[in-house]
Structure formats: structure tokens, C-alpha cells
Design an enzyme around this catalytic site. Structure first.
Site, short mmCIF file in Angstrom:
data_model
loop_
_atom_site.label_atom_id
_atom_site.label_comp_id
_atom_site.label_asym_id
_atom_site.label_seq_id
_atom_site.Cartn_x
_atom_site.Cartn_y
_atom_site.Cartn_z
N SER A 53 13.47 63.45 64.12
CA SER A 53 12.08 63.69 63.70
C SER A 53 11.43 64.76 64.56
CB SER A 53 11.31 62.38 63.86
OG SER A 53 9.93 62.63 63.81
N TYR A 80 8.18 55.43 68.45
CA TYR A 80 8.96 55.99 67.34
C TYR A 80 9.72 57.24 67.81
CZ TYR A 80 9.91 58.56 63.02
OH TYR A 80 10.52 59.28 62.02
#
Ligand SMILES: NC(=O)c1ccc[n+]([C@@H]2O[C@H](COP(=O)([O-])OP(=O)(O)OC[C@H]3O[C@@H](n4cnc5c(N)ncnc54)[C@H](O)[C@@H]3O)[C@@H](O)[C@H]2O)c1
Length: 368
Positions: free
Chosen positions: A162, A187
Site C-alpha cells: 500500500s 495498517y
């Protein structure tokens, strides 16, 4: 440009997170592009967002897999199998690998979202850390019988990382050469950990792996937890939308079709050994054109009006509120896609207005 070393025709592809936004679009693209391909999807169908969307995405994949519109398609076998299960369940992952014997694995299953990780850290450790570890272990053991059987094991592991790994990187655009040791959310930390785990497994067991750092992906049947989708729901309900950091945010919004094209390109090129003897690569896939959040919202509302989702006289100004930055958020994301262009001759190219137009059209058909 790198030479392709994996012909996806005739291959068995394992896609985790197959009912997810990117996973479902990837499965459909593979089924459309390759007649002789067999996909095995895993997804636990969790209710982080409305599972109806996941079920509808799965139905579309099944429809394509069974369409039988090609003379060359393996007519007796379905080209898509699916198991509802958790990649954190090691026994399940092992049995899927043992039975299906995938040639290429695309790991997209994960607990996504930055803000949710503040309230629900367990979900991130379970799916993103334990789940990914199980996939790596299964890839490792896929080579166990390689000498004695026809199956040679996993030829390429492609997995979702990501743009969040860049944290609050000050240098833009974000390059895969940048140091990414300062995650600002759990995350992001799990995604960076995936890259590290993949590196060690590539080094130790020779698993060719490619990590893809996706940048803010949007499109039809997307994720309701993401800003463009949540904004649309709120505007339709007459609620106010909150624009964080008083609108001083820029995002490199990337249309899902571009992400999928990038993944399919990458799947066909398993990395060869680098200077450290590791078959390991990481790429950014982003639009390379960050847009200010206020401009983004302006285009979104125009497209929602022209698709008939909002009335032409909608008082947009009365429905927006500028608020401070949220913990875990970053001011800008901006992908340097030089490596992707050099190695694959590809970069995302869908203009924001065009992508939002197709989202608005889908939203009108699905909800209105
Ligand atoms: N959409 C984006 O903007 C974006 C940006 C960067 C990275 N990513 C990454 O790309 C991948 C796909 O993202 P997406 O937007 O399609 O998200 P998504 O939530 O729509 O898809 C993920 C899917 O994985 C499934 N899943 C989650 N945990 C699981 C588990 N333990 N076992 C089995 N299935 C599980 C979910 O049910 C979901 O269907 C994720 O890894 C995400 O972190 C997405």
C-alpha cells in the site's frame, strides 16, 4: 522492458480476497483475457462493509466463468472455484494449496482501511500478518514435491502492499527507493511487514515475489468505507460530508481498471535474482497525478448530478464541512511509477473524471 516469463494461459491462479473490490475485478479481467485459466478464489466475506456487494461481485465472476463464450475454454471444468474461508486458518490454506496446486498466487485478502485500525487492531494482525504468513508458508511447501511430480510449485507470489507504507514521507513523488520505516498507522505497519516477510521468504526458499503498493483505488462496486463512496452515501442522504485537513490533502486516485492491468502485467514477470540473490521486487501502482480533495469532491458531485444520483440544483456548499486531520492520515500521496513504466511499459492513465463517471453510473444503477 522485462521479458514475460509466465504464460497465464493454462495456469492455475489462486486469488485471496477474490470477493473484494480489487480481487473481483482481477478475477473478471483474467477470465475475460485468458480462455484456458483456472482461478481459485478465497474470501472470508467479512462484514467490514456490506457483504451484499461482495456477494454481487462473486455472482458476476461466476457468470463470466460459466459464460462458455469461447471455443477454447475448458468446457467441462468451471474456470472459477471459490471457498469461503479465512487465510489466517493455516489448515484451510494448506489444504487449498495441496488440492489446487497454484502456479501463481495473488494475495489481496487483508483488513484494509487506516482509520478502522485504531479501534480494531486485532483484525489487522489476524488477516494481514498471520494470514500473509500462512500464504508464505504454503508457497514454501509448494516446492516440497517439485522434483518428483509434474507440479513445480508457486512460480510467482504477487501481493498487495500500500501507498500507506510511505507514512508522512516529505519527499514527493514517493519512490520505491525511498526509506519506508516510519509508518503512521497499524495498517501501514502490517503492509510494510508483508514486504519484509516476503523478502525473507524469497531469500530463504526462493519464492519469486512482487509487492504492489496501490494508491487510493476507486471505481464501480468499490469499497463503501472509502471517501468517494462514503461522501456519495452522505450527500444522497442529505448529510454533511467531512473534508479532512480543511481540504488541504492530495491523493493519487487510481482507477481500478488501471490497478488490475498493472497486476496482470506484473503476474507474468516473476522477478529474477537481484544483486543480493533474492527474487524480490516492489512497485508503486498509482495515477502519478495527485488531486486536491476539494477538486476531487467537486468533480464527484458534478458526475453524481449528471448520472442522476443527485438533483441538478443540489446545494453542495451546504453539505460540506472542513475539519482537521485524522490520526493516521497523511497530507499527500503521489506515486513515482518510473519503475513500472521501465519494466512493463505501463502506467495508469484513466482520467479522474472518466473514472468517477463510471462510479456514478454504477451507483445510480445499484442503489437508486
Ligand atoms: N483499495 C485501495 O485503495 C487499496 C490501496 C492500497 C492497498 N490496498 C490493498 O489491496 C488489497 C485489496 O483491497 P480492496 O480495496 O479490494 O479491499 P477489499 O476489502 O474490498 O478486499 C479484501 C477482501 O479480502 C477479504 N478478507 C479480509 N480478510 C480476510 C481473511 N483473513 N481471509 C480471507 N479473506 C479476507 C475481505 O472479505 C475482502 O473481500 C488489500 O490487501 C488492501 O490492503 C487497497
Amino acid at each position: 522492458m522485462l521479458d514475460k516469463n509466465i504464460d497465464l494461459n493454462g495456469k492455475k491462479i489462486l486469488v485471496t480476497g477474490a470477493a473484494g473490490f480489487i480481487g473481483s475485478n482481477l478475477c473478471k479481467e483474467l477470465l475475460r483475457s485468458y480462455d484456458d485459466i483456472h482461478i481459485y478464489g478465497i474470501d472470508n466475506m467479512n462484514d467490514y462493509y456490506d457483504p451484499k456487494i461482495k456477494n454481487d461481485r462473486l455472482r458476476e465472476i461466476y457468470e463470466l466463468a460459466c459464460a462458455g463464450d469461447s471455443e477454447n475454454a475448458a468446457s467441462d471444468e468451471s474456470r472459477f472455484d471459490f471457498v469461503r474461508g479465512n487465510i489466517a486458518d493455516k489448515e484451510l490454506v494448506t489444504s487449498v494449496f495441496d488440492e489446487f496446486k497454484p502456479d501463481v498466487v495473488v494475495n489481496l485478502a487483508a483488513q484494509a482501511g487506516v482509520r478502522y485500525s485504531i479501534e480494531n487492531p486485532d483484525a489487522y494482525i489476524e488477516s494481514n500478518i498471520i494470514g500473509f504468513y500462512n500464504i508464505l508458508e504454503a508457497c514454501r511447501h509448494s516446492y516440497d514435491s517439485a522434483d518428483s511430480s509434474e507440479y513445480k510449485g508457486v512460480q510467482h507470489l504477487v501481493y498487495a502492499s500500500s501507498s500507506s507504507v510511505y507514512g508522512s514521507n516529505k519527499k514527493i513523488p514517493y519512490s520505491v527507493e525511498d526509506k519506508v520505516d516510519n509508518p503512521v498507522s497499524l495498517y501501514a505497519a502490517t503492509k510494510k511487514s508483508n514486504e519484509l516477510l516476503a523478502h525473507s521468504y524469497s531469500k530463504l526458499y526462493g519464492i519469486p515475489s512482487t509487492g504492489l503498493r496501490f494508491f487510493t483505488v476507486y471505481g464501480p462496486a468499490g469499497r463503501p468505507d472509502m471517501a468517494y463512496f462514503g461522501f456519495t452515501n452522505k450527500l444522497v442522504n442529505g448529510d454533511k460530508i467531512k473534508i479532512f485537513n480543511f481540504g488541504n490533502c492530495k491523493r493519487d486516485f487510481t482507477f481500478v481498471d488501471d490497478i488490475v492491468k498493472g497486476v496482470v502485467n506484473v503476474m507474468q514477470v516473476a522477478p529474477s535474482e537481484n544483486e543480493n540473490g533474492v527474487k524480490y521486487k516492489v512497485y508503486n501502482i498509482g495515477n502519478n497525478d495527485p488531486v486536491n480533495l476539494l477538486d476531487f469532491v467537486d468533480i464527484l458531485q458534478q458526475e453524481l448530478i449528471s448520472a442522476g444520483v443527485l438533483p441538478g440544483d443540489y446545494d453542495f456548499e451546504a453539505h460540506k464541512e472542513l475539519v482537521p486531520m485524522q490520526p493516521g492520515d497523511v497530507e499527500i500521496t503521489y506515486a513515482d511509477v518510473t519503475a513500472l513504466q521501465e519494466d512493463f511499459g505501463f502506467k495508469p492513465s484513466t482520467p479522474l473524471r472518466e473514472g468517477l463517471k463510471s462510479f456514478a453510473k454504477w451507483y445510480k444503477e445499484y442503489y437508486c
